[in-house]
Design an enzyme around this catalytic site. Structure first.
Site, mmCIF file in Angstrom:
data_model
loop_
_atom_site.group_PDB
_atom_site.id
_atom_site.type_symbol
_atom_site.label_atom_id
_atom_site.label_comp_id
_atom_site.label_asym_id
_atom_site.label_seq_id
_atom_site.Cartn_x
_atom_site.Cartn_y
_atom_site.Cartn_z
ATOM 1 N N ASP A 1 -9.476 -4.876 -5.804
ATOM 2 C CA ASP A 1 -8.767 -3.821 -4.779
ATOM 3 C C ASP A 1 -8.649 -1.961 -6.386
ATOM 4 O OD1 ASP A 1 -7.073 -1.829 -4.167
ATOM 5 O OD2 ASP A 1 -5.420 -3.070 -4.000
ATOM 6 N N SER B 1 0.647 -1.436 0.274
ATOM 7 C CA SER B 1 -0.264 0.398 0.087
ATOM 8 C C SER B 1 1.006 1.889 0.102
ATOM 9 C CB SER B 1 -1.130 -0.166 1.267
ATOM 10 O OG SER B 1 -2.406 0.785 0.673
ATOM 11 N N HIS C 1 -7.318 -5.600 -1.095
ATOM 12 C CA HIS C 1 -6.801 -5.096 -0.663
ATOM 13 C C HIS C 1 -6.403 -5.218 0.749
ATOM 14 C CE1 HIS C 1 -3.406 -1.588 -1.007
ATOM 15 N NE2 HIS C 1 -3.933 -0.868 0.487
#
Length: 335
Positions: free
Chosen positions: A272, A169, A304
């Site tokens: 995602d 991330s 995600h």
């Protein structure tokens, strides 16, 4: 006197009050360093910079292979992974149970040393603080290249000719920028210490990239996109171009061809919201003048950070297996 008036509400993640107070609603639980009996990995916390007290790291070594089974004379040094945690530049730490457990497993499976960096977080410390701290952490790692650095574990067990940087991330975003800074520093010779490490590869796990114009899943999941855009503005209020700032949109960065390693691995999750950004990043690298190789592994039906929330799932196990093989491919090829 503190105020209860909310300036920015990103529930259930965090709130920022008008008096500047930040209330993090997740990612605040921490665990101490330890010897993990399940993986045989030992960890400790270290300070990195006296001038930046908030900057530290958790260091991991796989004791079964580096300590117990080899004498000092015969011990073979192992690859070093520098890891940057996610959390939109605002949340989480290397000390949370989720990241601590994941690094234990990763270090054990890969037979590598890891440095999990605790960089300063926004909004108290807006970008580029996290980038600058991460760069300082790499400089600290390089200080061990002569075997006389400040940390005995890195001096003894880490092979600084086999260094990898990775993150998920926002941490993936940071890892990307560390690769660019490293490559630029090698070319311009602006930082002598970069010669002390050999950056072999970069691993980006669902990296946080964005742009002003929605693409792919961003068009259908507008709520998540809106959240990410808001968090980006919170983390980097100086971004005059919004989500087209080169720090968050690689398409706008003219330095892409300067990536300072030969190999990049990107992990993508099909559901995602940033999926298309990550595939676009792959295309941008291929089309640039960078001469390395880039690989993408996509997990179908996953969202995600699935590998952190469900680390024993089949897709998470496959992600870990590919991550580990990427770290060890040089070992396989060159012995």
């Amino acid at each position: 006197m503190s105020s209860s008036e909310i300036a920015h509400d990103f529930s259930p993640h965090l709130r920022v009050y008008k008096d500047g107070r930040v209330e993090r609603l997740e990612g605040t639980t921490t665990v101490p360093p330890s010897y993990d009996q399940n993986t045989g990995v030992l960890s400790k916390d270290v300070a990195i910079s006296a001038s930046t007290p908030c900057l530290s790291a958790r260091v991991y070594i796989p004791t079964d292979t580096t300590i117990n089974n080899h004498s000092d004379a015969k011990r073979k040094k192992v690859p070093l992974l520098v890891y940057f945690h996610g959390g939109a530049f605002c949340l989480e730490t290397p000390f949370s149970p989720m990241y601590h457990n994941y690094l234990n497993s990763l270090v054990s499976e890969a037979n590598a040393v890891a440095v999990s960096v605790h960089y300063r977080r926004a909004p108290e410390h807006p970008l580029p603080a996290a980038y600058d701290d991460s760069w300082t952490a790499l400089e600290w790692v390089s200080s061990h290249s002569g075997g006389d650095g400040p940390d005995d574990w890195l001096n003894t067990y880490a092979d600084l000719r086999k260094v990898y940087v990775a993150g998920d991330s926002a941490g993936g975003n940071i890892a990307h920028h560390m690769g660019l800074r490293y490559g630029c520093a090698l070319k311009t010779k602006t930082s002598d210490w970069v010669e002390g490490i050999d950056l072999r590869g970069i691993i980006l796990v669902q990296p946080f990239f964005m742009g002003n114009e929605p693409v792919g899943n961003e068009r259908t999941d507008q709520a998540t996109r809106s959240l990410l855009v808001g968090l980006w503005h919170l983390a980097c209020p100086s971004a005059t171009d919004g989500c087209d700032d080169p720090q968050i949109n690689p398409e706008k960065d003219p330095r892409l061809s300067s990536m300072g390693c030969a190999r990049v691995l990107i992990f993508v999750a099909e559901r995602d919201v940033q999926r298309e950004r990550e595939w676009l990043y792959r295309d941008l690298l291929v089309k640039s003048e960078w001469e390395g190789t880039v690989e993408v592994m996509e997990a179908k039906g996953e969202d995600h950070q699935f590998h952190l929330f469900h680390p024993t799932s089949n897709d998470a196990v496959n992600l870990m297996r590919r991550f580990v093989s990427f770290l060890n491919e040089n070992e396989i090829r060159h012995g």
